[in-house]
Design an enzyme around this catalytic site. Structure first.
Site, short mmCIF file in Angstrom:
data_model
loop_
_atom_site.label_atom_id
_atom_site.label_comp_id
_atom_site.label_asym_id
_atom_site.label_seq_id
_atom_site.Cartn_x
_atom_site.Cartn_y
_atom_site.Cartn_z
N LYS A 169 2.64 28.94 -10.38
CA LYS A 169 3.49 29.58 -11.39
C LYS A 169 2.66 30.45 -12.33
CE LYS A 169 5.21 25.66 -13.02
NZ LYS A 169 4.54 24.64 -12.18
N ARG A 200 11.75 21.51 -17.94
CA ARG A 200 11.25 20.51 -17.00
C ARG A 200 12.16 19.29 -16.92
NH1 ARG A 200 5.47 22.23 -17.36
NH2 ARG A 200 4.17 21.00 -15.98
N ARG A 224 -8.81 23.82 -9.08
CA ARG A 224 -8.41 24.88 -10.03
C ARG A 224 -9.40 24.98 -11.19
NH1 ARG A 224 -2.33 25.09 -12.09
NH2 ARG A 224 -2.74 23.06 -13.02
N ARG A 232 -9.27 21.96 -16.42
CA ARG A 232 -8.35 21.29 -17.34
C ARG A 232 -8.55 19.78 -17.26
NH1 ARG A 232 -2.38 23.71 -16.31
NH2 ARG A 232 -1.94 21.49 -16.53
N ARG A 258 1.50 13.44 -12.48
CA ARG A 258 2.27 14.67 -12.75
C ARG A 258 3.27 14.95 -11.63
NH1 ARG A 258 -2.60 18.57 -13.68
NH2 ARG A 258 -1.04 20.21 -13.94
P1 AMP Z 1 1.44 22.79 -17.30
O1 AMP Z 1 0.37 23.66 -17.87
O2 AMP Z 1 2.76 23.51 -17.18
O3 AMP Z 1 1.02 22.14 -16.02
O4 AMP Z 1 1.68 21.62 -18.34
C1 AMP Z 1 0.65 20.70 -18.65
C2 AMP Z 1 1.23 19.45 -19.30
O5 AMP Z 1 1.90 19.82 -20.51
C3 AMP Z 1 2.29 18.74 -18.48
O6 AMP Z 1 1.73 17.83 -17.54
C4 AMP Z 1 3.09 18.02 -19.56
O7 AMP Z 1 2.38 16.89 -20.05
C5 AMP Z 1 3.09 19.06 -20.68
N1 AMP Z 1 4.25 19.98 -20.57
C6 AMP Z 1 4.20 21.33 -20.33
N2 AMP Z 1 5.43 21.86 -20.32
C7 AMP Z 1 6.29 20.82 -20.55
C8 AMP Z 1 7.71 20.71 -20.62
N3 AMP Z 1 8.51 21.78 -20.46
N4 AMP Z 1 8.24 19.48 -20.86
C9 AMP Z 1 7.45 18.40 -21.03
N5 AMP Z 1 6.12 18.43 -20.95
C10 AMP Z 1 5.53 19.63 -20.71
#
Ligand code: AMP
Length: 214
Positions: free
Chosen positions: A21, A96, A130, A158, A169
């Site tokens: 994404k 999400r 990554r 990360r 996740r």
């Molecule tokens: P991402 O960078 O999108 O993979 O997000 C990293 C982490 O941030 C996720 O594993 C969640 O812990 C949190 N997170 C990001 N976006 C959301 C969302 N829309 N709802 C809940 N948690 C989120």
């Protein structure tokens, strides 16, 4: 002006962690002129700033769990009041949960949800390899998308991009996020792309979809 730049409304980039994404978001931003709104990036900025919200969110992120809906919805509500969001944005990693999608319905006009589909079997390798460039936000992969040698030394991994957290996740994705595909499908907003290909091949498919929306 290219037609997609005149498209009003917001787009959602949907898919499991590691689907690509963030990598494909840049292309859609270039094509549409819409700003990328990544809740993951916003949360990481809050963690870095050591705000109270960031500190709370970090516990969930490190455990591979979703941050509570109330926190996320508050972040989005605030972001959408900014001037650059007035003609719509590109949501990346949001919504999400069904509750987040319902809240979004009340405050934004989502015109399409682009779902990048990747099987679980490919996800762990993608995420563990990554790397991120903290200076530009660029996303790389040690095998699939190597960074230029001159920036390799500054790349970071990360904290949640390790095998154990990825499995949590993925579980959160299947339980809480994947049901959104049917939810958006019922609203005729879902467009699916096979993400189990090279970055360039997926980009070509994304571009076709976005041009088709204009
Ligand atoms: P991402 O960078 O999108 O993979 O997000 C990293 C982490 O941030 C996720 O594993 C969640 O812990 C949190 N997170 C990001 N976006 C959301 C969302 N829309 N709802 C809940 N948690 C989120």
């Amino acid at each position: 002006m290219w037609p997609a730049q005149a498209m009003s409304g917001s787009l959602v980039l949907f898919g499991p962690p590691g689907a690509g994404k963030g990598t494909q978001a840049g292309l859609i931003v270039d094509l549409t002129g819409k700003p990328q709104v990544s809740t993951g990036d916003m949360l990481r900025a809050a963690v870095k700033a050591e705000s109270a919200m960031g500190m709370e969110a970090k516990e969930y992120m490190d455990a591979g769990l979703l941050v509570p809906d109330s926190v996320i919805i508050g972040l989005i509500e605030e972001r959408l009041t900014e001037a650059d969001a007035s003609a719509g944005v590109l949501f990346d990693g949001f919504p999400r949960t069904i509750r987040q999608a319902e809240s979004l319905e009340a405050i934004a006009n989502v015109v399409a949800v682009i779902s990048i589909e990747v099987p679980d079997s490919a996800i762990v390798e993608r995420i563990v390899g990554r790397r991120m460039d903290p200076e530009t936000g660029g996303i790389y992969h040690v095998n699939f998308n190597p960074a230029p040698p001159e920036i390799v030394s500054r790349l970071i991994q990360r904290p949640d991009d390790n095998e154990e957290t990825v499995l949590a996740r993925l579980a959160a994705y299947h339980e809480q996020t994947a049901p959104l595909a049917a939810w958006y499908g019922e609203r005729d907003l879902l467009v699916s792309i096979d993400g189990d290909h090279s970055i360039d091949e997926v980009a070509a498919a994304v571009e076709t979809v976005v041009r088709g929306l204009a």
